[in-house]
Design a protein around this motif. Structure first.
Motif, PDB file in Angstrom:
ATOM      1  N   ALA A 144       0.825  -1.211   0.000  1.00 30.29           N
ATOM      2  CA  ALA A 144       0.000   0.000   0.000  1.00 30.29           C
ATOM      3  C   ALA A 144       0.863   1.266   0.000  1.00 30.29           C
ATOM      4  O   ALA A 144       0.580   2.226  -0.732  1.00 30.29           O
ATOM      5  N   ALA A 145       1.933   1.278   0.818  1.00 33.31           N
ATOM      6  CA  ALA A 145       2.807   2.454   0.860  1.00 33.31           C
ATOM      7  C   ALA A 145       3.485   2.679  -0.490  1.00 33.31           C
ATOM      8  O   ALA A 145       3.603   3.833  -0.952  1.00 33.31           O
ATOM      9  N   ALA A 146       3.928   1.600  -1.131  1.00 30.07           N
ATOM     10  CA  ALA A 146       4.581   1.741  -2.437  1.00 30.07           C
ATOM     11  C   ALA A 146       3.615   2.295  -3.479  1.00 30.07           C
ATOM     12  O   ALA A 146       3.999   3.122  -4.316  1.00 30.07           O
ATOM     13  N   VAL A 147       2.358   1.870  -3.435  1.00 32.75           N
ATOM     14  CA  VAL A 147       1.367   2.357  -4.405  1.00 32.75           C
ATOM     15  C   VAL A 147       1.097   3.839  -4.189  1.00 32.75           C
ATOM     16  O   VAL A 147       0.987   4.612  -5.154  1.00 32.75           O
ATOM     17  N   VAL A 148       1.003   4.276  -2.934  1.00 38.75           N
ATOM     18  CA  VAL A 148       0.770   5.699  -2.660  1.00 38.75           C
ATOM     19  C   VAL A 148       1.947   6.548  -3.143  1.00 38.75           C
ATOM     20  O   VAL A 148       1.762   7.573  -3.817  1.00 38.75           O
ATOM     21  N   VAL A 149       3.166   6.118  -2.825  1.00 39.06           N
ATOM     22  CA  VAL A 149       4.357   6.858  -3.269  1.00 39.06           C
ATOM     23  C   VAL A 149       4.446   6.868  -4.791  1.00 39.06           C
ATOM     24  O   VAL A 149       4.755   7.900  -5.409  1.00 39.06           O
ATOM     25  N   ALA A 150       4.171   5.718  -5.415  1.00 38.56           N
ATOM     26  CA  ALA A 150       4.239   5.632  -6.877  1.00 38.56           C
ATOM     27  C   ALA A 150       3.180   6.515  -7.532  1.00 38.56           C
ATOM     28  O   ALA A 150       3.439   7.147  -8.567  1.00 38.56           O
ATOM     29  N   ALA A 151       1.981   6.570  -6.942  1.00 35.15           N
ATOM     30  CA  ALA A 151       0.931   7.430  -7.503  1.00 35.15           C
ATOM     31  C   ALA A 151       1.323   8.899  -7.408  1.00 35.15           C
ATOM     32  O   ALA A 151       1.088   9.687  -8.345  1.00 35.15           O
ATOM     33  N   MET A 152       1.934   9.299  -6.289  1.00 34.05           N
ATOM     34  CA  MET A 152       2.395  10.682  -6.164  1.00 34.05           C
ATOM     35  C   MET A 152       3.491  10.994  -7.176  1.00 34.05           C
ATOM     36  O   MET A 152       3.501  12.073  -7.792  1.00 34.05           O
ATOM     37  N   ALA A 153       4.411  10.047  -7.373  1.00 30.58           N
ATOM     38  CA  ALA A 153       5.478  10.267  -8.345  1.00 30.58           C
ATOM     39  C   ALA A 153       4.916  10.350  -9.760  1.00 30.58           C
ATOM     40  O   ALA A 153       5.348  11.196 -10.562  1.00 30.58           O
ATOM     41  N   ALA A 154       3.959   9.487 -10.080  1.00 31.30           N
ATOM     42  CA  ALA A 154       3.340   9.533 -11.405  1.00 31.30           C
ATOM     43  C   ALA A 154       2.597  10.848 -11.620  1.00 31.30           C
ATOM     44  O   ALA A 154       2.648  11.439 -12.707  1.00 31.30           O
ATOM     45  N   PHE A 155       1.908  11.322 -10.587  1.00 32.83           N
ATOM     46  CA  PHE A 155       1.207  12.604 -10.681  1.00 32.83           C
ATOM     47  C   PHE A 155       2.194  13.731 -10.931  1.00 32.83           C
ATOM     48  O   PHE A 155       1.944  14.644 -11.731  1.00 32.83           O
ATOM     49  N   ALA A 156       3.340  13.686 -10.241  1.00 36.20           N
ATOM     50  CA  ALA A 156       4.349  14.728 -10.424  1.00 36.20           C
ATOM     51  C   ALA A 156       4.905  14.717 -11.837  1.00 36.20           C
ATOM     52  O   ALA A 156       5.098  15.779 -12.455  1.00 36.20           O
ATOM     53  N   VAL A 157       5.165  13.517 -12.372  1.00 37.42           N
ATOM     54  CA  VAL A 157       5.775  13.417 -13.700  1.00 37.42           C
ATOM     55  C   VAL A 157       4.787  13.787 -14.807  1.00 37.42           C
ATOM     56  O   VAL A 157       5.158  14.415 -15.800  1.00 37.42           O
ATOM     57  N   VAL A 158       3.522  13.423 -14.638  1.00 37.67           N
ATOM     58  CA  VAL A 158       2.538  13.608 -15.716  1.00 37.67           C
ATOM     59  C   VAL A 158       1.828  14.951 -15.612  1.00 37.67           C
ATOM     60  O   VAL A 158       1.593  15.612 -16.632  1.00 37.67           O
ATOM     61  N   VAL A 159       1.479  15.376 -14.404  1.00 36.76           N
ATOM     62  CA  VAL A 159       0.601  16.541 -14.240  1.00 36.76           C
ATOM     63  C   VAL A 159       1.362  17.799 -13.825  1.00 36.76           C
ATOM     64  O   VAL A 159       1.134  18.878 -14.388  1.00 36.76           O
TER      65      VAL A 159
END
Length: 270
Positions: free
Chosen positions: A77-92
């Motif tokens: 769960a922690a990895a998914v939250v961190v990965a989602a934040m990183a993806a948001f930073a890279v894409v948005v």
């Protein structure tokens, strides 16, 4: 004709997958005293509860099972939250060189894990993290982030930028846009990424045997190797019963969430 060969090929693959599973279940049923030293193709008795009890309690699989459950759920769960934040930073987010950051994070999946073991062991020994739950959880989260980032980022790139622009015009901050808009829209992809990382952490052996040694700290796969050494003289039934125990969580997760998993994979493949 091509369809017939394809069906035969798929059926052959299914049979090859089911034979080891069949042998595992049949020999886990066999009493230790009735085991002949060779794999049995038919049950010689029904001692599955005795074998499971020996593997769970006497051999200590139970403590490691619960530890692995904590590792897999919390770290996944922690990895998914961190990965989602990183993806948001890279894409948005309007950060410079987003392609560079994508490859920097994704490169975590490109290197063999063995190259990290010696530096990790030395760092953990110096930092008093060796043989601790915190140490294992830190490495599991770091290990699971890159692939989860890849899956989530793939779906996030398919979301229309007009959604973010409209939210910004209404005065929403990037934090609010992420939690209130992107996370709900990416629910299936987040679930698929979590299932992947849950399975990866649960099945880990390399970090478990390198960074821990205590039975209550070791993940269950590392404990299974200890069981193999300690109960080798009593025959495989107890060992196979332990293998049956550790195989159940990932099987249950896939069976229960298979619809959500397939939707998430379809969304990330677009």
């Amino acid at each position: 004709m091509g369809r017939i060969f394809r069906n035969l090929f798929v059926a052959g693959c299914v049979v090859l997958w089911l034979i080891p599973l069949y042998l595992l279940v049949v020999n886990a049923l066999t009493p230790v005293t009735a085991y002949t030293g060779r794999p049995d193709w038919a049950p010689r008795g029904f001692a599955v509860w005795e074998n499971l009890s020996t593997a769970w309690s006497d051999a200590g699989i139970g403590d490691s099972f619960l530890s692995s459950l904590v590792y897999a759920v919390v770290c996944g769960a922690a990895a998914v939250v961190v990965a989602a934040m990183a993806a948001f930073a890279v894409v948005v987010l309007p950060i410079p060189k987003p392609v560079f950051w994508f490859w920097l994070i994704y490169s975590g999946t490109l290197f063999p894990l063995q190259m990290f073991l010696a530096p990790l062991f030395g760092m953990y020994a110096d930092g008093n993290l060796y043989d601790t739950r915190l140490g294992l959880m830190l490495v599991y989260v770091a290990w699971a982030v890159p692939f989860a980032f890849f899956l989530i980022r793939n779906q996030m790139t398919t979301m229309p930028p007009e959604v973010t622009e409209a939210a910004m015009l209404d005065g929403a901050s990037f934090r609010r846009i992420f939690w209130r808009i992107h996370v709900p829209l990416m629910g299936s992809s987040l679930a698929a990424a979590f299932i992947f990382q849950f399975t990866a952490v649960w099945n880990d052996l390399l970090f478990g045997i390198t960074l821990s040694r205590s039975p209550d700290i070791q993940p269950v796969m590392a404990a299974l190797t200890t069981l193999n050494n300690a109960y080798a003289s009593s025959g495989p039934p107890v060992i196979l019963a332990g293998a049956l125990i550790v195989s159940l969580p990932t099987l249950v997760v896939f069976l229960v969430f298979r619809g959500l998993f397939l939707r998430g994979i379809t969304a990330t493949a677009r």
